[in-house]
Write a protein that holds these residues in place. Structure first.
Motif, PDB file in Angstrom:
ATOM      1  N   GLY A 153      -7.113   7.961  -0.883  1.00 30.77           N
ATOM      2  CA  GLY A 153      -6.829   7.310  -2.150  1.00 30.77           C
ATOM      3  C   GLY A 153      -8.088   6.931  -2.902  1.00 30.77           C
ATOM      4  O   GLY A 153      -8.062   6.778  -4.130  1.00 30.77           O
ATOM      5  N   ALA A 154      -9.203   6.779  -2.196  1.00 38.18           N
ATOM      6  CA  ALA A 154     -10.463   6.392  -2.835  1.00 38.18           C
ATOM      7  C   ALA A 154     -11.169   7.559  -3.512  1.00 38.18           C
ATOM      8  O   ALA A 154     -12.015   7.354  -4.383  1.00 38.18           O
ATOM      9  N   GLY A 155     -10.847   8.793  -3.114  1.00 39.58           N
ATOM     10  CA  GLY A 155     -11.525   9.920  -3.735  1.00 39.58           C
ATOM     11  C   GLY A 155     -11.411  11.189  -2.918  1.00 39.58           C
ATOM     12  O   GLY A 155     -10.774  11.233  -1.863  1.00 39.58           O
ATOM     13  N   ALA A 257     -14.290  13.238 -10.143  1.00 39.04           N
ATOM     14  CA  ALA A 257     -13.663  12.091 -10.799  1.00 39.04           C
ATOM     15  C   ALA A 257     -12.474  12.530 -11.651  1.00 39.04           C
ATOM     16  O   ALA A 257     -11.427  11.865 -11.675  1.00 39.04           O
ATOM     17  N   ILE A 258     -12.618  13.655 -12.339  1.00 35.75           N
ATOM     18  CA  ILE A 258     -11.504  14.188 -13.137  1.00 35.75           C
ATOM     19  C   ILE A 258     -10.340  14.567 -12.239  1.00 35.75           C
ATOM     20  O   ILE A 258      -9.172  14.257 -12.528  1.00 35.75           O
ATOM     21  N   GLU A 259     -10.638  15.234 -11.124  1.00 41.34           N
ATOM     22  CA  GLU A 259      -9.575  15.632 -10.203  1.00 41.34           C
ATOM     23  C   GLU A 259      -8.804  14.421  -9.687  1.00 41.34           C
ATOM     24  O   GLU A 259      -7.567  14.433  -9.630  1.00 41.34           O
ATOM     25  N   ASP A 320     -16.176   4.608 -12.954  1.00 43.88           N
ATOM     26  CA  ASP A 320     -15.916   3.838 -11.733  1.00 43.88           C
ATOM     27  C   ASP A 320     -15.758   4.758 -10.523  1.00 43.88           C
ATOM     28  O   ASP A 320     -16.247   4.452  -9.423  1.00 43.88           O
ATOM     29  N   THR A 321     -15.075   5.876 -10.718  1.00 42.58           N
ATOM     30  CA  THR A 321     -14.884   6.821  -9.613  1.00 42.58           C
ATOM     31  C   THR A 321     -16.202   7.456  -9.203  1.00 42.58           C
ATOM     32  O   THR A 321     -16.480   7.632  -8.009  1.00 42.58           O
ATOM     33  N   MET A 322     -17.038   7.806 -10.178  1.00 44.10           N
ATOM     34  CA  MET A 322     -18.316   8.447  -9.860  1.00 44.10           C
ATOM     35  C   MET A 322     -19.224   7.529  -9.053  1.00 44.10           C
ATOM     36  O   MET A 322     -20.089   8.006  -8.313  1.00 44.10           O
ATOM     37  N   SER A 328     -24.033   9.252  -4.441  1.00 39.06           N
ATOM     38  CA  SER A 328     -24.513   7.935  -4.843  1.00 39.06           C
ATOM     39  C   SER A 328     -25.180   7.233  -3.673  1.00 39.06           C
ATOM     40  O   SER A 328     -24.817   7.427  -2.514  1.00 39.06           O
ATOM     41  N   ARG A 329     -26.153   6.397  -3.999  1.00 36.23           N
ATOM     42  CA  ARG A 329     -26.853   5.609  -2.986  1.00 36.23           C
ATOM     43  C   ARG A 329     -26.760   4.145  -3.405  1.00 36.23           C
ATOM     44  O   ARG A 329     -27.450   3.709  -4.329  1.00 36.23           O
ATOM     45  N   GLY A 330     -25.871   3.383  -2.745  1.00 35.88           N
ATOM     46  CA  GLY A 330     -25.636   2.018  -3.184  1.00 35.88           C
ATOM     47  C   GLY A 330     -25.035   2.028  -4.578  1.00 35.88           C
ATOM     48  O   GLY A 330     -24.016   2.681  -4.827  1.00 35.88           O
TER      49      GLY A 330
END
Length: 364
Positions: A153-155, A257-259, A320-322, A328-330
């Motif tokens: 659900g998070a990605g 993120a779009i997906e 927000d999703t990205m 990402s690092r932190g």
């Protein structure tokens, strides 16, 4: 037996993994038992429900070679990449008495390869698996490189493992009946390979975009092979995405993120297309990329029918999703951009206003 010459693309082992070959040609499915090998007694054939007939033919061939074959139909496309589907596969392997010498085979598109590889990586802490991709996307992306995983659900692909296959069979005849939109969607990953490493790919598509949209086009085999070679060269040097391999994510940060925003109803290639247009604009606005190459992104992608824009009102949700993207690092957002054609680099922590400006350029 094959009905014409076979191209073998070698993927060197890295991070303690074994090397393997990617076979590209027509009429290759008879090569599968040879890849399974003599040590295995059982084979689990994971396939989407839409490829039941195709899977049954493979099962009959495997059975004829003395293997006990378990056929595991799973949902089509991204619906297969869930914890519940993976758990169902594990239960089936347990009932079949699957051991460390047995083999998982994933037959289908990119989602099936991701699932099958993850099931193999997690069963008994790792058994051999073979990818038999039947889509362009599966051949040039998911089946090569050993990145396996499922969605949460998070990605997308946030749960997974690096577990390279023991071999890959890219039978181009399976593309002949692929719906045109699915075929064109796979071209996004081929075009990505052109922008990050092999501009000849772009030249071939620009020569005849309409032919590029067809599996019967004159350059189909060359486009597939060139794209696989780009990925093979990268993952041979960097299996676990500790550096160089990140370039393969060009366009993917926004794409994922779009997906997620579309609940995985968008084709991966369509989202990657928009993501690359965004990444090109980001490169331009940060002084990395020239306007001509930015325009070339839209030209090449649009010429094969891929989308170039997405809904403008979704930017806050996409941002927000990205922020939980794997690169990402932190709190630091990281994107792959181009310093020029075939010169990818990492852009860290871009100004939020610059990000928003780049997205406005791809807003519908």
């Amino acid at each position: 037996m094959t009905d014409q010459s076979v191209t073998r693309i070698h993927v060197a082992g890295s991070a303690g993994t074994d090397p393997y070959d990617v076979l590209v040609g027509r009429g290759l499915l008879g090569e599968l038992p040879g890849l399974v090998g003599d040590r295995a007694r059982r084979v689990a054939l994971i396939h989407p429900v839409t490829l039941a007939t195709h899977a049954e033919a493979l099962r009959e061939d495997l059975d004829a070679h003395g293997y006990a074959t378990t056929v595991l139909p799973v949902p089509d496309a991204e619906g297969a990449k869930s914890a519940q589907v993976a758990a169902d596969c594990w239960e089936a392997l347990g009932r079949a008495g699957f051991t460390r010498t047995d083999v998982v085979v994933g037959v289908g598109g990119g989602a099936t390869s991701d699932l099958a590889g993850f099931v193999a990586a997690s069963w008994l802490r790792g058994v051999r698996w073979i990818a038999v991709p039947t889509t362009v996307l599966g051949m040039v992306d998911a089946a090569v490189g050993g990145k396996t995983g499922i969605n949460t659900g998070a990605g997308k692909n946030l749960v997974g493992a690096f577990h390279p296959p023991a071999g890959v069979l890219c039978d181009l005849t399976t593309l002949d009946t692929l719906p045109v939109h699915d075929y064109a969607g796979g071209l996004a990953e081929i075009i990505k390979a052109g922008f990050i490493a092999d501009p000849v790919i772009l030249d071939l598509i620009e020569t005849d975009p309409r032919a590029a949209r067809s599996p019967h086009g004159p350059h189909t085999a060359q486009l597939v092979e060139r794209s696989i070679r780009v990925k093979a060269d990268v993952v041979s040097c960097d299996l676990k995405e500790s550096g160089l391999r990140e370039i393969l994510n060009y366009g993917h940060t926004l794409a994922h993120a779009i997906e997620k925003n579309e609940r995985y109803t968008w084709r991966h290639g369509a989202a990657v297309s928009v993501g690359m247009v965004f990444a090109a604009q980001l490169g331009l606005l940060t002084g990395h990329l020239d306007e001509r190459t930015v325009r070339r992104h839209s030209s090449v992608l649009g010429s094969v029918g891929l989308p170039l824009s997405y809904r403008g009102d979704q930017w806050p949700k996409l941002l927000d999703t990205m922020k939980v993207d794997k690169k990402s690092r932190g709190d630091l957002l990281r994107f792959i951009v181009l310093d020029g054609l075939a010169r990818p680099t990492v852009l860290e922590g871009p100004d939020p206003d610059v990000l928003a400006a780049a997205y406005r350029e791809v807003s519908a």
